[in-house]
Design an enzyme around this catalytic site. Structure first.
Site, PDB file in Angstrom:
ATOM      1  CD  GLU A  86     -15.146  -2.333  -8.174  1.00  0.00           C
ATOM      2  OE1 GLU A  86     -13.756  -2.311  -8.776  1.00  0.00           O
ATOM      3  OE2 GLU A  86     -16.003  -1.767  -9.294  1.00  0.00           O
ATOM      4  CG  ASP A 121     -10.578  -2.236  -2.452  1.00  0.00           C
ATOM      5  OD1 ASP A 121      -9.911  -3.694  -2.728  1.00  0.00           O
ATOM      6  OD2 ASP A 121      -9.845  -1.307  -2.715  1.00  0.00           O
ATOM      7  CG  ASN A 154     -15.093  -5.640  -9.896  1.00  0.00           C
ATOM      8  OD1 ASN A 154     -13.892  -5.164  -9.319  1.00  0.00           O
ATOM      9  ND2 ASN A 154     -14.960  -5.061 -11.675  1.00  0.00           N
ATOM     10  CD  GLU A 174     -13.293  -5.441  -4.278  1.00  0.00           C
ATOM     11  OE1 GLU A 174     -12.299  -5.679  -3.980  1.00  0.00           O
ATOM     12  OE2 GLU A 174     -12.854  -4.164  -5.078  1.00  0.00           O
TER      13      GLU A 174
END
Length: 345
Positions: free
Chosen positions: A61, A65, A130, A133
């Site tokens: 994650e 991101d 989440n 990502e």
């Protein structure tokens, strides 16, 4: 024995085959290394470990991101030629914000593939975003940056998101932050850190959010509104992602409200003191009653002389001890001596 061994071998294969099929539907291509995608869909609530280390999607994650910001920033930069940095930043923020990623995860079917406890699924509103990502992080490790770019351009922006509508849609992060602060009775202020002009002479503003005296996000822009919007967005992201930050905010609030509610120990005196008046001490004198002379019929009243008044006062007194020679002193001599002594003082 042989049949049981075959079943144990085929079972994971069947599961992987189903996952391959689902991921192809989501991504538009088959994974090379399925392990990355399995980990991307594994929430920390299931407490899976390998060699004593926890295995979940948190690290992916984090990676996804960063990759998502770069890829979307690249796409926005190419799509909106000539637009200023503030506009590009704002558009990218709208595309990668948690609410958008949650909707994408639901539309793509990613949410249904997440492995987690039922409790976590029902209580974590950002679980889908989440995982999205983390999936981008898995694509990057499996196929590289270009594959991530194609996935976002062809699959996401090509089929699910109208980038032009998103860019010109107003998202007021400042109003969201103020609304949150009012609901939680938290003090928020926007502090101007710097105001200057860029190389072309355009005004630039640099603002920071202060919550309960604690520094929040900072934002730059070509207007106060733009810079405060950026600062508000970054502050909201910190409040959402950093438990220690929001704990510090509410601890500061508790200290402030405690001090405001603390009673004052010394109660002010309400008595008005006239200490500015100078009081002069005066010897009290009781006025003596005036002696009114007797009037005789047909004759005007005559005021008594000082000698006669003293004579009246001395009547009835024993005067024998005020002279050294009482035998030789007459009453008139005594009165005269007394009058002389009185006037001498």
């Amino acid at each position: 024995m042989l049949s049981n061994l075959i079943d144990r071998i085929r079972l994971p294969f069947r599961k992987d085959k189903e996952l391959y099929s689902s991921l192809y539907t989501i991504l538009g291509f088959y994974p090379k290394e399925i392990k990355y995608y399995k980990q991307a869909l594994m929430h920390k609530s299931i407490m899976h470990r390998e060699k004593g280390k926890p295995i979940n999607n948190e690290r992916l994650e984090y990676l996804g991101d960063a990759i998502l910001d770069a890829v979307v920033g690249h796409i926005v930069y190419q799509h909106f030629g000539g637009k200023r940095e503030g506009f590009l930043t704002n558009t990218r923020s709208k595309l990668v914000q948690r609410e958008t990623l949650n909707k994408l995860a639901s539309e793509l079917g990613i949410t249904q593939l997440i492995m987690s406890s039922g409790h976590s699924m029902s209580h974590n509103s950002y679980l889908g975003g989440n995982a999205f990502e983390a999936l981008v992080g898995a694509i990057y490790l499996d196929r590289g940056y270009d594959a991530c770019m194609r996935f976002m351009q062809q699959r996401i922006l090509g089929q699910f998101i109208n980038i032009d509508k998103v860019a010109y849609k107003e998202v007021n992060f400042k109003s969201k932050l103020i609304e949150w602060s009012q609901k939680n009775r938290v003090d928020v202020e926007f502090k101007l850190l710097e105001q200057k002009k860029d190389d072309s002479g355009s005004p630039m503003f640099h603002y920071q959010v202060i919550i309960e005296g604690i520094e929040g996000g900072k934002g730059r822009g070509y207007s106060k509104k733009e810079s405060q919007q950026t600062a508000s967005k970054l502050t909201l992201e910190r409040l959402r992602r950093e438990p220690q930050y929001i704990d510090a905010v509410f601890a500061a609030k508790a200290n402030r409200t405690k001090m405001e509610e603390m009673p004052v120990q010394t109660v002010p005196d309400t008595e008005q003191k006239d200490d500015f008046i100078i009081v002069q001490e005066m010897e009290e004198k009781t006025p003596k009653p005036k002696t009114v002379p007797k009037r005789t019929e047909g004759k005007p009243a005559v005021q008594p002389s000082k000698v006669s008044r003293i004579e009246e006062e001395l009547d009835g007194l024993d005067l024998s001890d005020i002279t050294a020679n009482p035998a030789e002193a007459s009453k008139e001599d005594i009165i005269a001596a007394a009058e002389e002594a009185a006037f001498a003082e």
